[in-house]
Design an enzyme around this catalytic site. Structure first.
Site, short mmCIF file in Angstrom:
data_model
loop_
_atom_site.label_atom_id
_atom_site.label_comp_id
_atom_site.label_asym_id
_atom_site.label_seq_id
_atom_site.Cartn_x
_atom_site.Cartn_y
_atom_site.Cartn_z
N LYS A 10 0.88 -1.17 -0.02
CA LYS A 10 0.00 -0.03 0.11
C LYS A 10 0.84 1.13 -0.03
O LYS A 10 2.11 1.20 0.29
CB LYS A 10 -0.99 0.14 1.27
CG LYS A 10 -0.08 0.00 2.67
CD LYS A 10 0.24 1.45 3.04
CE LYS A 10 0.93 1.30 4.32
NZ LYS A 10 1.68 2.49 4.65
N ASP A 137 -2.85 -1.76 9.80
CA ASP A 137 -2.55 -1.74 8.49
C ASP A 137 -3.38 -2.97 7.92
O ASP A 137 -3.53 -3.26 6.78
CB ASP A 137 -1.28 -1.39 7.97
CG ASP A 137 -0.87 0.10 8.25
OD1 ASP A 137 -1.78 0.73 8.47
OD2 ASP A 137 0.36 0.13 7.91
#
Length: 297
Positions: A10, A137
């Site tokens: 990401k 996350d």
């Protein structure tokens, strides 16, 4: 029998950080964008839980039960009263300690792989609950695409993306510890009233339109000053990318990987070549976003 799951890296196109909470975490407005760099996590029945890892910087990956992949297997097994006797093999392609959620990706990948291997048929909601327990996350690594993360980043709302964005990532000579970057953020803001983090509507609009110029104007990272304080040489990498024509240059998450948004594939190639020639980074990767979340192969 084995199950392999592919899971993406990401980039944070917005990372707005609030003040430290009593639990030590920070409230965030965190806009995640999954990018086409992937780890592959394979789980196979074994006599006991063990982890192996190959790929760039694999020697830095812990192979004990502190690894998020191991913790994912243990938690799913605990909930379903199973023996977590699996061999978890991680093929790394996401930078290690690079601010791109590689460890979180491995946790999400192992969770989905064990769910498939053991036939636990956990609901999406339960998988996301386990992800949130593992780390801030990890839920996004499971869902991919684009999303706004609030709370400490684990509460997700999917965002629409109307096109393809071209990225160059520059890998630094060493890693940065996420907790250390947050500690430096707190030190640099000591005595300062930090406003509540608010997501950028301009950024949402840019993603929805697939407008790279508008996205470049809206990206931000409140952790970048802290990362630069701990790793000043990153400023040279950012400057080299901007000079090569990147639309935007920022530290990815807590760093030290730096991210460069390009206007298209050719521009991305030019930026990557210039970054390598600058001598300010160890290696570069060119890829696109958005990318799908954890996927059983």
């Amino acid at each position: 029998m084995s199950v392999t799951v592919r899971v993406p890296a990401k980039v944070n196109v917005q990372l707005a950080v609030g003040g430290a909470r009593p639990d030590g975490f920070h409230d965030l407005a965190n806009v995640f964008l999954a990018v086409g760099l992937y780890d592959e996590v394979t789980v196979t029945p074994a006599e006991e839980l063990r982890i192996t890892c190959v790929g760039p910087d694999a020697a830095q990956v812990p192979l004990d039960r502190t690894n998020l992949a191991a913790r994912a297997a243990l938690e799913l097994a605990r909930r379903y009263d199973l023996d977590p006797a699996v061999h978890i093999h991680i093929a790394k392609d996401i930078p290690v300690a690079g601010g791109m959620a590689g460890g979180s990706a491995d946790g999400a990948g192992a969770l989905l792989a064990c769910d498939a291997l053991w036939g636990t048929n956990a609901s999406r909601g339960e998988l996301l609950d386990i992800c949130a327990e593992l780390g801030s996350d990890v839920p996004f690594s499971l869902v991919g695409g684009a999303a706004l993360g609030v709370g400490r980043g684990e509460q997700l709302r999917a965002l629409e993306v109307g096109g393809t964005f071209h990225w160059v990532f520059a890998m630094a000579e060493r890693g940065l510890s996420t907790p250390a970057v947050f500690r430096e953020f707190d030190r640099m803001n000591e005595g300062v009233r930090i406003p509540e983090p608010v997501a950028s509507q301009e950024l949402f609009d840019a993603l929805k339109k697939g407008d790279a110029d508008a996205l470049a104007a809206a990206v931000s990272n409140d952790l970048q000053p802290a990362a630069l304080s701990l790793f000043p040489a990153l400023a040279d990498t950012l400057a080299a990318g901007r000079a090569a024509g990147a639309l935007a240059a920022l530290v990815s998450g807590s760093g030290p990987t730096t991210a460069f948004l390009a206007s298209g594939a050719e521009s991305a190639k030019t930026v990557a070549e210039a970054l390598l020639a600058s001598g300010t980074c160890r290696s570069v990767r060119v890829t696109q976003s958005p990318a799908p979340g954890a996927t059983v192969l």
